[in-house]
Design an enzyme around this catalytic site. Structure first.
Site, mmCIF file in Angstrom:
data_model
loop_
_atom_site.group_PDB
_atom_site.id
_atom_site.type_symbol
_atom_site.label_atom_id
_atom_site.label_comp_id
_atom_site.label_asym_id
_atom_site.label_seq_id
_atom_site.Cartn_x
_atom_site.Cartn_y
_atom_site.Cartn_z
ATOM 1 N N HIS A 142 -1.685 -2.662 1.440
ATOM 2 C CA HIS A 142 -1.395 -2.154 0.098
ATOM 3 C C HIS A 142 -0.836 -3.225 -0.839
ATOM 4 O O HIS A 142 -0.971 -3.099 -2.050
ATOM 5 C CB HIS A 142 -0.426 -0.968 0.167
ATOM 6 C CG HIS A 142 -1.064 0.296 0.688
ATOM 7 N ND1 HIS A 142 -1.678 0.371 1.916
ATOM 8 C CD2 HIS A 142 -1.183 1.537 0.134
ATOM 9 C CE1 HIS A 142 -2.135 1.604 2.099
ATOM 10 N NE2 HIS A 142 -1.859 2.328 1.037
ATOM 11 N N ASN B 107 1.980 1.092 4.557
ATOM 12 C CA ASN B 107 1.462 0.327 3.415
ATOM 13 C C ASN B 107 0.686 -0.911 3.838
ATOM 14 O O ASN B 107 0.515 -1.841 3.037
ATOM 15 C CB ASN B 107 2.621 -0.083 2.495
ATOM 16 C CG ASN B 107 3.112 1.101 1.703
ATOM 17 O OD1 ASN B 107 2.323 1.868 1.181
ATOM 18 N ND2 ASN B 107 4.422 1.267 1.654
ATOM 19 N N ARG C 52 8.693 3.503 7.643
ATOM 20 C CA ARG C 52 7.609 4.127 6.881
ATOM 21 C C ARG C 52 6.779 3.097 6.100
ATOM 22 O O ARG C 52 5.612 3.335 5.814
ATOM 23 C CB ARG C 52 8.182 5.205 5.933
ATOM 24 C CG ARG C 52 7.079 5.965 5.217
ATOM 25 C CD ARG C 52 7.579 7.215 4.487
ATOM 26 N NE ARG C 52 6.476 7.843 3.785
ATOM 27 C CZ ARG C 52 6.470 9.086 3.334
ATOM 28 N NH1 ARG C 52 7.527 9.855 3.509
ATOM 29 N NH2 ARG C 52 5.426 9.570 2.696
ATOM 30 N N LYS D 192 0.865 9.792 10.966
ATOM 31 C CA LYS D 192 1.728 9.847 9.774
ATOM 32 C C LYS D 192 2.939 10.727 10.059
ATOM 33 O O LYS D 192 4.066 10.404 9.659
ATOM 34 C CB LYS D 192 0.946 10.329 8.548
ATOM 35 C CG LYS D 192 1.797 10.256 7.290
ATOM 36 C CD LYS D 192 1.065 9.965 6.020
ATOM 37 C CE LYS D 192 2.082 9.765 4.894
ATOM 38 N NZ LYS D 192 1.512 9.636 3.576
ATOM 39 N N ARG E 186 14.564 22.733 -10.958
ATOM 40 C CA ARG E 186 15.176 21.929 -9.887
ATOM 41 C C ARG E 186 14.558 22.187 -8.512
ATOM 42 O O ARG E 186 15.167 21.906 -7.480
ATOM 43 C CB ARG E 186 16.689 22.140 -9.821
ATOM 44 C CG ARG E 186 17.386 21.806 -11.125
ATOM 45 C CD ARG E 186 18.880 21.666 -10.941
ATOM 46 N NE ARG E 186 19.507 21.396 -12.216
ATOM 47 C CZ ARG E 186 19.910 22.327 -13.068
ATOM 48 N NH1 ARG E 186 19.783 23.600 -12.774
ATOM 49 N NH2 ARG E 186 20.458 21.996 -14.212
ATOM 50 N N GLU F 204 11.623 6.272 3.681
ATOM 51 C CA GLU F 204 11.235 4.854 3.714
ATOM 52 C C GLU F 204 12.430 3.903 3.644
ATOM 53 O O GLU F 204 12.501 3.035 2.780
ATOM 54 C CB GLU F 204 10.227 4.534 2.604
ATOM 55 C CG GLU F 204 9.486 3.227 2.873
ATOM 56 C CD GLU F 204 8.218 3.042 2.052
ATOM 57 O OE1 GLU F 204 7.404 3.967 1.973
ATOM 58 O OE2 GLU F 204 8.060 1.951 1.493
ATOM 59 N N GLU G 99 -8.068 4.568 4.541
ATOM 60 C CA GLU G 99 -6.712 4.984 4.951
ATOM 61 C C GLU G 99 -6.713 5.448 6.405
ATOM 62 O O GLU G 99 -5.696 5.360 7.091
ATOM 63 C CB GLU G 99 -6.170 6.083 4.021
ATOM 64 C CG GLU G 99 -6.021 5.660 2.552
ATOM 65 C CD GLU G 99 -4.770 4.817 2.252
ATOM 66 O OE1 GLU G 99 -4.108 4.318 3.177
ATOM 67 O OE2 GLU G 99 -4.465 4.655 1.044
ATOM 68 N N HIS H 11 -8.467 3.308 -5.136
ATOM 69 C CA HIS H 11 -7.295 2.919 -4.342
ATOM 70 C C HIS H 11 -7.712 2.555 -2.907
ATOM 71 O O HIS H 11 -7.327 1.508 -2.382
ATOM 72 C CB HIS H 11 -6.294 4.077 -4.360
ATOM 73 C CG HIS H 11 -5.097 3.864 -3.494
ATOM 74 N ND1 HIS H 11 -4.114 2.950 -3.793
ATOM 75 C CD2 HIS H 11 -4.726 4.430 -2.310
ATOM 76 C CE1 HIS H 11 -3.188 2.972 -2.852
ATOM 77 N NE2 HIS H 11 -3.540 3.858 -1.937
ATOM 78 N N LYS I 55 5.674 12.257 -0.428
ATOM 79 C CA LYS I 55 5.826 11.338 -1.571
ATOM 80 C C LYS I 55 5.101 11.951 -2.760
ATOM 81 O O LYS I 55 3.914 12.291 -2.661
ATOM 82 C CB LYS I 55 5.203 9.970 -1.265
ATOM 83 C CG LYS I 55 6.113 9.048 -0.482
ATOM 84 C CD LYS I 55 5.534 7.644 -0.463
ATOM 85 C CE LYS I 55 6.393 6.703 0.355
ATOM 86 N NZ LYS I 55 5.779 5.365 0.498
ATOM 87 N N HIS J 187 -2.690 -3.385 -4.106
ATOM 88 C CA HIS J 187 -2.106 -3.050 -5.406
ATOM 89 C C HIS J 187 -2.357 -4.154 -6.425
ATOM 90 O O HIS J 187 -2.562 -3.889 -7.606
ATOM 91 C CB HIS J 187 -0.601 -2.784 -5.282
ATOM 92 C CG HIS J 187 -0.289 -1.412 -4.764
ATOM 93 N ND1 HIS J 187 0.908 -1.103 -4.165
ATOM 94 C CD2 HIS J 187 -1.009 -0.280 -4.760
ATOM 95 C CE1 HIS J 187 0.902 0.169 -3.796
ATOM 96 N NE2 HIS J 187 -0.256 0.692 -4.149
#
Ligand code: NAD
Ligand code: GLY
Length: 364
Positions: A252, A249, A245, A231, A125, A241, A189, A269, A147, A256
């Site tokens: 993106h 993207n 946030r 960032k 955990r 997010e 990026e 990517h 993330k 994607h």
């Protein structure tokens, strides 16, 4: 090599706050890892490409912090960012009798970083972990902000958690061994942060893009610092997010669709994000939010980074179908990150006809 921290960026998240250290030679310096708790055991998670280059050096640097330092070497590639490979990390932890104080070290690019972070969030955990990003993309984006995720056969990054590291150690020297194509993917990026947050940074990039591609340490150091500062500012205001946030993207949604449409791994990517930003800039211009000149500045930066500016011919219907699967979509409506003036971004849906115009101009 003597270690020198050239800058430190602080991520301010209350009790989950931490530093990003940026400099040359940091990988080998025991002091880089001082924020990680001392413990009887640690596990370095890396892959078959990075292990022979850097794992022994990290192990040596950690010898005084942890009684035993074990290493698990994962197969390399986005295709292995899955539950079966994640299990190899748990196998190693349980096989070594790792307890709750065991510290995980992610030594690699975004794939290793995302998987190690997720393993750290779940093992017993939650155990502490440290990011030692070795790609430019990981140093400016994926290692920062917490993330973590693995892919599911039905979707990328669909199984994951927000889980922050103890410290992020960005050693500029490890970028020397990175392939040129991967360097360009990282620059994509970096470029992103200008249009969404800092118009002045666009000017800096225009003046320094060639230096970045030539791996000039001073230029890389500034670009990594400025990217991490931006960032940090965004994540500090919206860690999970719920709104802001999402501007990280930019490019993106189109990107994607390119990655998924071609099959993951065909384009990197960062390459897909670069081309996606060209499309996103055009969309912003067609919606009347930026001028043709602003759009051209964004497109030119992507081009100069050595990134593709034309998307594959998937067909507009397929692009739109894939973009509907984006995590930002709501009730089947695609929501795009748009530039609302250089240095400022927002999110909105766009008329289908305008999206088709963008695709007709930039894909196929
Ligand atoms: P990657 O981790 O696959 O690394 C790219 C390649 O470079 C790999 O083959 C790797 O083994 C190799 N490599 C790494 N360091 C090296 C070095 N110093 N020298 C030589 N080779 C080296 O890819 P990436 O671009 O770093 O990361 C992409 C991943 O990051 C994707 O899975 C993406 O979803 C994720 N991502 C996550 C976030 C986030 O916020 N968590 C943000 C952006 C991207
Ligand atoms: N790379 C997007 C984010 O961290 O939110």
């Amino acid at each position: 090599m003597t270690a020198a921290v050239s800058s430190t960026v602080h991520i301010d998240l209350g009790e989950r706050s931490y530093d990003i250290l940026i400099g040359s030679g940091l990988l080998d310096a025991p002091a880089s890892y001082a924020a990680a708790p001392k413990s009887s055991a640690a596990l370095i998670v890396t892959n078959t490409t990075v292990a022979p280059l850097y794992a022994q050096r990290l192990q040596a640097a950690l010898a005084g912090r942890h009684g035993q330092v074990h290493t698990v070497v994962l197969p390399d590639g986005e295709a292995y960012k899955d539950a079966a490979t994640l299990n190899l990390i748990y196998d190693a932890l349980l096989g070594h009798g790792a307890d709750r104080k065991t510290v995980l070290y992610a030594l690699g690019g975004g794939v290793v970083g995302d998987m190690t972070g997720f393993a750290a969030a779940c093992y017993m955990r939650g155990v502490p972990f440290v990011q030692v990003p070795t790609t430019l993309l990981a140093q400016v984006d994926s290692s920062v902000g917490g993330k973590t995720a693995i892919n599911h056969p039905l979707g990328k990054n669909m199984i994951g958690a927000f889980y922050q590291p103890q410290v992020v150690v960005c050693d500029l020297a490890v970028l020397d061994t990175l392939a040129g194509r991967e360097l360009s993917a990282g620059i994509a990026e970096i470029i992103k942060y200008g249009p969404i947050y800092d118009a002045g940074f666009i000017g800096w990039l225009e003046a320094n893009l060639d230096a970045l591609r030539a791996r000039d340490r001073e230029a890389l150091s500034y670009a990594i610092r400025r990217s991490c500062e931006i960032k940090a500012a965004v994540v500090g205001r919206d860690e999970r997010e719920s709104g802001l946030r999402a501007i990280l993207n930019f490019g993106h949604t189109f990107g994607h669709a390119i990655e998924a449409g071609l099959g993951y791994g065909e384009w990197l990517h960062g390459e897909a994000v670069g081309c996606g930003m060209v499309m996103g800039a055009d969309l912003s211009r067609r919606l009347g939010l930026i001028s043709a000149d602003d759009q051209a500045r964004i497109t030119r930066l992507v081009e100069r980074a050595g990134l593709p500016v034309r998307g594959p011919a998937l067909g507009a219907d397929r692009y739109i179908e894939l973009m509907r699967l984006d995590k930002k979509s709501e009730a089947g409506e695609i929501r795009f990150v748009v530039i609302e003036g250089l240095g400022r971004a927002g999110m909105r849906p766009a008329p289908d006809s305008v999206v088709r115009e963008v695709l007709a101009a930039h894909a196929g």
